[in-house]
Design an enzyme around this catalytic site. Sequence first.
Site, PDB file in Angstrom:
ATOM      1  N   PRO A 153      59.512  36.841 -44.015  1.00 17.49           N
ATOM      2  CA  PRO A 153      58.462  35.788 -44.205  1.00 17.49           C
ATOM      3  C   PRO A 153      59.223  34.726 -45.166  1.00 17.49           C
ATOM      4  O   PRO A 153      58.192  33.733 -45.433  1.00 17.49           O
ATOM      5  CB  PRO A 153      57.458  36.742 -45.201  1.00 17.49           C
ATOM      6  CG  PRO A 153      57.970  38.126 -45.291  1.00 17.49           C
ATOM      7  CD  PRO A 153      59.274  38.118 -44.591  1.00 17.49           C
ATOM      8  N   GLU A 207      61.233  46.371 -48.489  1.00 17.54           N
ATOM      9  CA  GLU A 207      60.908  45.457 -49.451  1.00 17.54           C
ATOM     10  C   GLU A 207      61.894  43.984 -49.091  1.00 17.54           C
ATOM     11  O   GLU A 207      61.805  42.995 -49.772  1.00 17.54           O
ATOM     12  CB  GLU A 207      61.137  45.595 -50.957  1.00 17.54           C
ATOM     13  CG  GLU A 207      60.298  46.895 -51.455  1.00 17.54           C
ATOM     14  CD  GLU A 207      58.722  46.998 -50.884  1.00 17.54           C
ATOM     15  OE1 GLU A 207      58.106  45.780 -51.078  1.00 17.54           O
ATOM     16  OE2 GLU A 207      58.342  47.766 -50.233  1.00 17.54           O
ATOM     17  N   ARG A 228      59.579  30.864 -22.389  1.00 18.35           N
ATOM     18  CA  ARG A 228      58.948  29.888 -21.564  1.00 18.35           C
ATOM     19  C   ARG A 228      59.427  28.597 -21.549  1.00 18.35           C
ATOM     20  O   ARG A 228      59.124  27.897 -20.713  1.00 18.35           O
ATOM     21  CB  ARG A 228      57.468  29.714 -22.433  1.00 18.35           C
ATOM     22  CG  ARG A 228      56.475  30.817 -22.703  1.00 18.35           C
ATOM     23  CD  ARG A 228      55.322  30.731 -23.438  1.00 18.35           C
ATOM     24  NE  ARG A 228      54.650  29.543 -23.075  1.00 18.35           N
ATOM     25  CZ  ARG A 228      53.668  29.696 -21.998  1.00 18.35           C
ATOM     26  NH1 ARG A 228      53.368  30.677 -21.372  1.00 18.35           N
ATOM     27  NH2 ARG A 228      52.929  28.553 -21.728  1.00 18.35           N
ATOM     28  N   ASP A 283      53.976  20.860 -21.868  1.00 16.53           N
ATOM     29  CA  ASP A 283      54.247  19.520 -22.347  1.00 16.53           C
ATOM     30  C   ASP A 283      53.126  18.804 -23.361  1.00 16.53           C
ATOM     31  O   ASP A 283      53.214  18.103 -24.085  1.00 16.53           O
ATOM     32  CB  ASP A 283      54.622  18.338 -21.441  1.00 16.53           C
ATOM     33  CG  ASP A 283      56.014  18.887 -20.597  1.00 16.53           C
ATOM     34  OD1 ASP A 283      56.577  19.622 -21.470  1.00 16.53           O
ATOM     35  OD2 ASP A 283      56.504  18.144 -19.629  1.00 16.53           O
TER      36      ASP A 283
END
Length: 259
Positions: free
Chosen positions: A92, A119, A157, A172
Amino acid sequence: MSSPRFDIITIFPGMFAGPLDYSIVRRARDAGLIELHVHDLRDWTHDRHRTVDDYPFGGGAGMVMKAPPWFEALEAVRAMDSRPPHVVLLSPQGRTLEQALVRELAARERLVLCCGHYEGVDERVRERLADAELSIGDYVLSGGETAAMVVVDAVTRLVPGVLGSAASAADDSFGGGLLEYPQYTRPAVYRGWSVPEILLSGHHQRIAGWRRQQQLLRTALRRPDLLARASLSVAERGWLEAALRERALETEGEPDDAH
Ligand code: ADE
């Protein structure tokens, strides 16, 4: 460029069976357009319990992932292919993933995705092993695995040949920085709700114009942050301002229903 290669290092290799075995990622793997390898971090431990975590120096709650298995895993995984990898730690605390970062990652020939847990990870892994740290959003997941799946999906992708040309064009348009226009398919009337008439008109140019306007309006209402970065013509800016003013008058006093 040869097929890009992903190596995922995790304490839960089993989590990846399933999510990456379907849909576009599956097809890309089957077609040899990407290579994907999942490694169990515990394979680089040396004790009976295959320990990957330990108590934090200085005390405090929770456990910390130990540095040695990560360094040994990276050395071994690095040697599995001659191409030098870009090593990414999922956490994070990393740079937030968005399409521009997905594009940067897609330009790499080889990514090693390290899934953090507990942690946290011993700071030396972050400092000395990872080339980059990446977060998929400002929320806390139980581990980096689901984030790694998101990265593999989004990057795959963009690998040439993975999407058909129609889908690439659609991609796009997000690359253009706007949200998608509304889509409809048959039936033209369902439970009394009709499809916008223009879509049934057969006027391709007018339909294209309407769709662009819908994209502008939707992006302005839902994601003004994206709109600020998008490139709009002077005419489009003018149309959008007028449309927003009109809408503000119509909806005066009503609760915000942008979503
Ligand atoms: N690990 C835990 N939370 C995460 C997040 N938001 N992004 C990436 N890895 C994570």
